[in-house]
Write a protein that holds these residues in place. Structure first.
Motif, short mmCIF file in Angstrom:
data_model
loop_
_atom_site.label_atom_id
_atom_site.label_comp_id
_atom_site.label_asym_id
_atom_site.label_seq_id
_atom_site.Cartn_x
_atom_site.Cartn_y
_atom_site.Cartn_z
N ALA A 1 0.83 -1.19 0.00
CA ALA A 1 0.00 0.00 0.00
C ALA A 1 0.88 1.25 0.00
O ALA A 1 2.07 1.21 0.31
N ALA A 2 0.27 2.35 -0.37
CA ALA A 2 0.94 3.65 -0.34
C ALA A 2 0.00 4.66 0.31
O ALA A 2 -1.19 4.73 -0.02
N PHE A 3 0.53 5.43 1.24
CA PHE A 3 -0.22 6.46 1.96
C PHE A 3 0.31 7.81 1.51
O PHE A 3 1.52 8.06 1.57
N ILE B 1 -3.93 0.60 -2.58
CA ILE B 1 -3.53 -0.78 -2.32
C ILE B 1 -3.44 -1.48 -3.67
O ILE B 1 -4.46 -1.68 -4.34
N GLY B 2 -2.23 -1.82 -4.09
CA GLY B 2 -2.02 -2.43 -5.39
C GLY B 2 -0.99 -1.66 -6.19
O GLY B 2 -0.53 -0.59 -5.78
N GLN B 3 -0.62 -2.20 -7.35
CA GLN B 3 0.48 -1.64 -8.11
C GLN B 3 0.04 -0.70 -9.23
O GLN B 3 0.87 0.05 -9.75
N ILE B 4 -1.20 -0.73 -9.63
CA ILE B 4 -1.63 0.13 -10.74
C ILE B 4 -1.53 1.58 -10.32
O ILE B 4 -2.05 1.98 -9.27
N ALA C 1 -0.61 -5.57 -15.38
CA ALA C 1 -2.03 -5.93 -15.27
C ALA C 1 -2.38 -6.27 -13.83
O ALA C 1 -1.56 -6.80 -13.07
N GLY C 2 -3.60 -5.96 -13.46
CA GLY C 2 -4.05 -6.25 -12.10
C GLY C 2 -5.08 -5.24 -11.63
O GLY C 2 -5.79 -4.63 -12.44
N TYR C 3 -5.14 -5.07 -10.31
CA TYR C 3 -6.11 -4.17 -9.70
C TYR C 3 -5.43 -3.31 -8.64
O TYR C 3 -4.45 -3.71 -8.03
N TRP D 1 -8.55 -1.06 -12.69
CA TRP D 1 -8.25 -2.39 -13.19
C TRP D 1 -7.57 -2.28 -14.54
O TRP D 1 -7.81 -1.35 -15.32
N LEU D 2 -6.68 -3.20 -14.81
CA LEU D 2 -5.90 -3.20 -16.04
C LEU D 2 -5.78 -4.62 -16.55
O LEU D 2 -5.25 -5.49 -15.86
N GLY D 3 -6.32 -4.85 -17.74
CA GLY D 3 -6.22 -6.15 -18.37
C GLY D 3 -5.20 -6.14 -19.49
O GLY D 3 -4.43 -5.19 -19.65
#
Length: 303
Positions: free
Chosen positions: A176-178, A200-203, A227-229, A267-269
């Motif tokens: 996560a990043a704050f 929360i996540g890399q995108i 890709a991910g969320y 989201w990234l597909g």
């Protein structure tokens, strides 16, 4: 004070436009659409807006440059603000307002503090054409249009140079990043705002994100993530001293504070990406009675 910041912003943008202009290329593009129909399904107050950004610079290595003016954002925003009832506005409800702005901003960092600043030229009133646009859209969708009474009482034509600056700093917390931030706006609305966002996540990591002025959601301007969320939550509070949308000359009294609470998902597909979020907007003027929920959406579909 307003004249001082406006002059400073004009000087800032002039110097920025002169620095290494020939070396810049387009690095990214971002947009976000907000509407309360995809939020609380109403058609009122901060009812609809769109933000659009085009990013130019000499290159992007995943972090903001440390020099002022190296990275430029050309920003276009449009917003429609309306009373609760478009046909028969209640006495004391906020007036209809169309707002259209064009701006240039620069993004850089100093001692790990992320800085965004620039100037928007905000136009209001019938000259924006947004009242006619909404009427045509509602007519096409079979929705009630703003009455002649509502449009006759709308905020009039005006041009407001608006200085905007945000200071933020990101702290890694595992996956996560704050990111707490401070923002000031001086112009069409004058305010000081403080808040924070959690991702929360890399995108979005290693990309430039721009804050939407209406919802506070941050939208992507680059496509550099795997890709991910990613899930985002955030909140902020502002003290507003002046608003051309709620003029004291018409008897409007601003609330002591203005709050926003938001959440969303990127989201990234393989071929497509998108974002959907919800934002609760607190009361902005005495007599509003309750807040509202607006939805935010962006879709990139490649077939």
């Amino acid at each position: 004070m307003i004249r001082f910041f406006t002059a400073a912003a004009l000087g800032l943008l002039f110097l920025t436009s002169q620095a290494d202009a020939g070396e810049r290329v387009r690095l990214g593009y971002g947009r976000l659409i907000n509407n309360d129909f995809i939020g609380d399904t109403q058609d009122r107050w901060r009812t609809g807006s769109i933000a659009s950004s085009r990013i130019y610079g000499s290159g992007w290595d995943g972090a903001l440059p440390d020099r002022f003016g190296d990275l430029l954002e050309f920003r276009i925003n449009g917003e429609i603000i309306a009373p609760d009832n478009l046909v028969n506005p209640a006495a004391g409800d906020r007036p209809f307002a169309g707002s259209l702005s064009f701006g240039m901003h620069t993004h850089y960092q100093h001692s790990k503090t992320e800085i965004s600043m620039g100037l928007d030229m905000v136009m209001t009133g019938p000259m924006t054409g947004l009242g006619d646009f909404q009427s045509a859209l509602h007519d096409g969708l079979g929705i009630e249009e703003a009455s002649d009474t509502a449009l006759a009482g709308q905020i009039g034509n005006g041009v407001y140079p608006t200085f905007v600056m945000e200071l933020g700093r990101e702290y890694a917390l595992g996956r996560a990043a704050f990111r707490p931030f401070l923002e000031t706006r001086i112009g069409v609305e004058t305010m000081l705002r403080a808040g924070a966002d959690i991702t929360i996540g890399q995108i979005g990591g290693g990309e430039l994100l721009v804050r939407d002025p209406a919802s506070g959601q941050r939208y992507r301007t680059m496509q550099k993530s795997p890709a991910g969320y990613s899930f985002v939550v955030g909140a902020d509070i502002a003290h507003v001293t002046d608003s051309a949308y709620l003029p004291a000359s018409r008897g409007y009294a601003l609330t002591d504070s203005r709050q926003r609470v938001r959440a969303g998902m990127h989201w990234l597909g393989e071929n497509s990406s998108g974002f959907y979020g919800l934002t609760w907007l607190g009361e902005e003027f005495e007599g509003q009675g309750e807040g509202q929920v607006v939805g935010s959406i962006r879709l990139n579909l490649n077939f």
